[in-house]
Design a protein around this motif. Structure first.
Motif: not given
Length: 454
Positions: A33-41
Motif C-alpha cells: 500500500m502507498d499512502l497518498v494523502l494526507p502528505v507526511n508532516g
C-alpha cells in the motif's frame, strides 16, 4: 511468465501435446500500500478539519480486491474498507481536537491469504476558534486566533468535553446576552479569555466537572455580571480577575445550589453593585441556597462598592455579607487565606450577617487567615441596623469556625448592632473563634444589643 504443456506417448510410440498451452506466472513483486494523502508532516488548521485519507493498493494483478483497516494513533478507526488494487481508495474523517496524529493502513488479500501493513505517516491538526456561535462537536478543542464580538450570547456550548482556549483574545458584547453559556454539560474547559460588556460574562447551569482558568472578566453590566453558577458541581475557577463590573446582584462569582467548586486565586477590583431591593448572599463573592463543600483560597477583593439603596423599614437590605457571604443553608464551605481591602458597603436599612463578610443561616463553615482592612460599612439612616457583626459576623448560624481573623483601619457608621461592632454573632450557637486581632478601627454605632461580639 512460463508457458507449459504436456506431451504424452502410448505403447506404439504415438505422441501428442495438450490442446492449449498453459501459462505459469511467477510473482516476484510483493503487494503493498502507498499512502497518498494526507502528505507526511502536513499541517491542517480550521475550526474543524476533514481529513481525506487516500491510499493505493499495489500489485501485479489489478483484478484483486482487498479488505483494509484505517488506524489513527495506532488504534483502528475504520474497518472493512474495500479497496481495488491499482485504484485510489479514500476515507474521510472529521477532527475536532488539535494535536499530532499518525496513521497507517492494514489490508488483507484473501486470494493470497496474506496480511500487509503500510508505513506510518504523520500530520498535525490545529483547531482554531470560530466566530461567535454554537460549539457542538463533542471533545472539540478550539483556539481563538483573533478577538471576536457579538450582539447577543457569543458562545453556546452544546456538547460535552469541549475546550475553548481564547489564547489571550477577547470576547466582546453589547450588554446583551452572555459571553459564555454552558448548560447541562460536563468536561467544559474555558481558558485564557477576556470577556467584556455582556449582561453576564459566564453562565453555568447544571454543568459539572468543568474548568474556568485565567479569565479576565471586565466591564460587564447585568444582574449577575461575572460568573453565575446554578446547580453545578465539581467545577474549578482559577487564576481569574473581575474588574469594573456593574451589577444589581453580584459582580463577581455567585454560586447558587452549587457544591464542591474550587475557587483559587481570584481578584476583584473596582466592581460596583447597586440595588434598591435585597442583595442575597453577597455583592462580590456569594454562596447561596445549599451551596455546600466549596473551597475558596486567595480571594483578593479590593476597592469594591456594594450599595443597597432601599431604606424601607422591615427590608433586609443585605442577607449574608456585603462583599463575601454564605447564605441560606450553605454548609461546610472553606474560605482560606483571603484579603478584603478598601471596600465600601452602604446599607439602606438592615444587614443580616456581616457588613464585609457574613454568614446567614449556614453551618460548619471555616474562615481561616482572613484580613479585612481600610474598609467601611455605612448606613446613614437613623433606623439602620445590623444583626451579626458590622465587619464580619453571622446570624442564626452554628458550628462555624473562625481562625486567624485580622481587622484594622476599618470604619463602621450604623445606628444599631445586634451582636457586635467589628466582629459579632446574633442568634447563633456553637461557633468557634480562634485568634482575632482588631486595631485602629472606628465606629459611630449608637448602641449594641445582645449577641456576642467585639
Amino acid at each position: 511468465s512460463v508457458l507449459w504443456n504436456v506431451e504424452c506417448y502410448d505403447n506404439a510410440s504415438n505422441s501428442a501435446f495438450g490442446t492449449n498451452n498453459k501459462t505459469v506466472i511467477v510473482d516476484y513483486v510483493v503487494w503493498g500500500m502507498d499512502l497518498v494523502l494526507p502528505v507526511n508532516g502536513s499541517n491542517h488548521m480550521a475550526p474543524s478539519v476533514d481529513i481525506n485519507f487516500t491510499f493505493l493498493v499495489t500489485d501485479n494483478y489489478p483484478t484483486d480486491v482487498v479488505t483494509c483497516n484505517l488506524s489513527i494513533n495506532d488504534v483502528v478507526n475504520t474497518s472493512g474498507i474495500t479497496a481495488n488494487v491499482g485504484s485510489n481508495t479514500s476515507q474521510t474523517i472529521t477532527f475536532t481536537q488539535s494535536g499530532m496524529y499518525n496513521w497507517s493502513i492494514t489490508c488483507l488479500n484473501e486470494d493470497e491469504d496474506e496480511l500487509n501493513i503500510s508505513k506510518t505517516r504523520w500530520f498535525n491538526i490545529t483547531i482554531i476558534g470560530p466566530d461567535c456561535g454554537p460549539l457542538d462537536y463533542e471533545g472539540a478543542k478550539y483556539t481563538l486566533t483573533m478577538d471576536v464580538s457579538s450582539s447577543s450570547t457569543c458562545f453556546d456550548i452544546l456538547a460535552n468535553d469541549i475546550t475553548l482556549n481564547c489564547d489571550g483574545h477577547s470576547i466582546t458584547g453589547t450588554q446583551n446576552g452572555y459571553g459564555i453559556n454552558v448548560s447541562g454539560k460536563t468536561g467544559f474547559v474555558l481558558d485564557d479569555c477576556t470577556i467584556i460588556n455582556f449582561t453576564r460574562a459566564v453562565n453555568i447551569i447544571n454543568t459539572n466537572y468543568s474548568s474556568f482558568n485565567e479569565l479576565n472578566i471586565t466591564d460587564n453590566n447585568g444582574d449577575y455580571a461575572g460568573i453565575y453558577s446554578y446547580q453545578s458541581n465539581y467545577n474549578n475557577i482559577t487564576n481569574s480577575q473581575f474588574t469594573y463590573n456593574n451589577a444589581s446582584d453580584n459582580a463577581g462569582i455567585f454560586l447558587e445550589t452549587s457544591s464542591q467548586t474550587r475557587v483559587i486565586n481570584t481578584t476583584y477590583l473596582f466592581n460596583n453593585v447597586t440595588k434598591s431591593g435585597q442583595i442575597v448572599a453577597s455583592g462580590i463573592v456569594g454562596l447561596h441556597d445549599q451551596s455546600n463543600l466549596n473551597y475558596f483560597e486567595n480571594i483578593i477583593a479590593e476597592s469594591n462598592i456594594v450599595n443597597q439603596t432601599n431604606t424601607e423599614v422591615g427590608m433586609n437590605s443585605i442577607g449574608g455579607g456585603g462583599i463575601c457571604g454564605i447564605n441560606l443553608n450553605s454548609n461546610s464551605n472553606i474560605i482560606n487565606s483571603s484579603s478584603f481591602i478598601g471596600n465600601i458597603v452602604y446599607s439602606g436599612y438592615t444587614i443580616i450577617g456581616g457588613g464585609i463578610i457574613g454568614l446567614y443561616s449556614s453551618s460548619n463553615n471555616l474562615l481561616n487567615s482572613i484580613n479585612i482592612s481600610d474598609s467601611k460599612v455605612i448606613n446613614d439612616e437613623i433606623t439602620g441596623s445590623i444583626y451579626g457583626g458590622a465587619i464580619i459576623g453571622d446570624y442564626q448560624s452554628s458550628y462555624n469556625n473562625y481562625q486567624n481573623i485580622r481587622i484594622w483601619n476599618t470604619q463602621v457608621d450604623l445606628s444599631y448592632a445586634y451582636g457586635g461592632n467589628m466582629f459579632g454573632e446574633y442568634l447563633s450557637t456553637n461557633n468557634t473563634l480562634v485568634s482575632l486581632t482588631i486595631f485602629n478601627t472606628s465606629s459611630d454605632l449608637i448602641a449594641i444589643y445582645g449577641g456576642v461580639g467585639l
